[in-house]
Write an enzyme that holds these catalytic residues in place. Sequence first.
Site, PDB file in Angstrom:
ATOM      1  N   LYS A  92       6.466  73.603  -8.573  1.00 39.36           N
ATOM      2  CA  LYS A  92       7.093  75.113  -8.997  1.00 39.36           C
ATOM      3  C   LYS A  92       7.791  75.754  -7.561  1.00 39.36           C
ATOM      4  O   LYS A  92       7.787  75.171  -6.462  1.00 39.36           O
ATOM      5  CB  LYS A  92       5.701  76.232  -8.827  1.00 39.36           C
ATOM      6  CG  LYS A  92       5.973  77.506  -9.030  1.00 39.36           C
ATOM      7  CD  LYS A  92       4.559  78.175  -9.343  1.00 39.36           C
ATOM      8  CE  LYS A  92       4.791  79.621  -9.895  1.00 39.36           C
ATOM      9  NZ  LYS A  92       3.352  80.294 -10.100  1.00 39.36           N
ATOM     10  N   SER A  95       2.750  82.520 -14.249  1.00 40.92           N
ATOM     11  CA  SER A  95       4.166  82.384 -13.722  1.00 40.92           C
ATOM     12  C   SER A  95       4.683  81.148 -13.594  1.00 40.92           C
ATOM     13  O   SER A  95       5.977  80.967 -13.444  1.00 40.92           O
ATOM     14  CB  SER A  95       4.317  83.120 -12.540  1.00 40.92           C
ATOM     15  OG  SER A  95       3.416  82.710 -11.469  1.00 40.92           O
ATOM     16  N   SER A 101      -2.236  81.832 -12.882  1.00 45.02           N
ATOM     17  CA  SER A 101      -0.587  81.409 -13.382  1.00 45.02           C
ATOM     18  C   SER A 101      -0.536  80.003 -13.389  1.00 45.02           C
ATOM     19  O   SER A 101       0.556  79.505 -13.769  1.00 45.02           O
ATOM     20  CB  SER A 101      -0.076  81.824 -12.123  1.00 45.02           C
ATOM     21  OG  SER A 101       0.532  83.350 -12.049  1.00 45.02           O
TER      22      SER A 101
END
Length: 435
Positions: free
Chosen positions: A32, A107, A131
């Site tokens: 990420k 996210s 997330s």
Amino acid sequence: MAADHNAFITEATIEGDADAEGPLAGTTVAVKDNISTAGVRTTCGSEMLADYVPPYSATVVDRLTEAGATIVGKANMDEFGMGTTTETSAFGPTRNPADPERVPGGSSGGSAAAVAAGDADVALGSDTGGSVRCPAAFCGVVGIKPTYGLVSRYGLIAYANSLEQIGPIAGTVEEAAAALDAIAGPDPHDGTTRDLSEVEGADPDPSYAAAADGDVDGLTVGVPTELFDGADERVVETVEDAIADLEDRGAETTEISLPSVEHAVQAYYVIAMAEASSNLARFDGVRYGHRAESDGNWNESFAETRDEGFGAEVKRRILLGTYALSAGYHDKYYKKAQDARAWVRQDFEDAFADVDVIASPTMPVLPFELGESLDDPLRMYLADANTTPVNLANLPAISVPAGEADGLPVGLQLVGPKFDEETVIRAASAVEDAN
């Protein structure tokens, strides 16, 4: 595949230790883009950091490469982790491999999409209020949110320090657990990490991958009514079928109540936005990141830099967080939110006196269509109702595919006591075996 789903912001290779015959040798990993990688830009999905290249790697990245894994790119994400759909990214939305007209969750949507599309074997996400688990559920893969303190946050660009944890996403429970084996453990760079040998009741030398044996005979599963109320009927039916599969394999189920979770979303967003307001104050155009071309004084330059660098959702959360911490409102909002957090923690502790794990839908809805929630932030916030309580209580949880509804993935969330990742992994592997 990567271009089809916009799963990556930056495609770059960081080779694993060539001499390591580690447990992740030959494994490809997407990271990420809020997790620092030395020499590879790390944007947080924001114009503010569009050209930022960290001088060091996060502890989790070093541990992955030491275990033999190869990093293949930086995964797309909601800007600074603020979103549930990966549509607030400055680099465009990620599409869900299960249905490209729908969101992958957020996210960490790029991380989950990369795994679901076969662009990476494993991915790292960060989980502040769901997330990791949300995109895992929406994309039909496995996501683990570890206990707070199990995995180092050193090198994670902070959103809400007291809530967030880095966790793995993978195609199977065992693969996710093997990645957790590699990244877990105390870190001298992160004072919030814990040595399990010093944690009462914890297994001092856990093997998470070995726990994925599917043996749930005698396991007691708590089913909280509050986390099913209001959920999409198709989601509820799919999750109930998965829980029935656990019963078929020898687990016992019992209905429980967690009354505090009805206030968890409100408490979570006050706390998260307050911490974000403080954390993102560092992006001032002076030290690093975007800097506006301004002829005004420092205050005007500061304002223009942040206006240009931050997207709408980040601005909204900074403003609300600053308001919640301001004079005259701290006790009215922030203190009440912390009181609610303590209530959530106590409810879980009371429940775990009687049950081994708690089961619920990961997300109460099916994946949104692209653009569906952008004009209705409140709807997006409320979708986090089942995941945020876990972060408030700092507990471990996993999302495992429960099946499909109308051809779309549905995730089952399993929550365990602090530092008992092995039990939630074992239960999740039983669900996986049944499917």
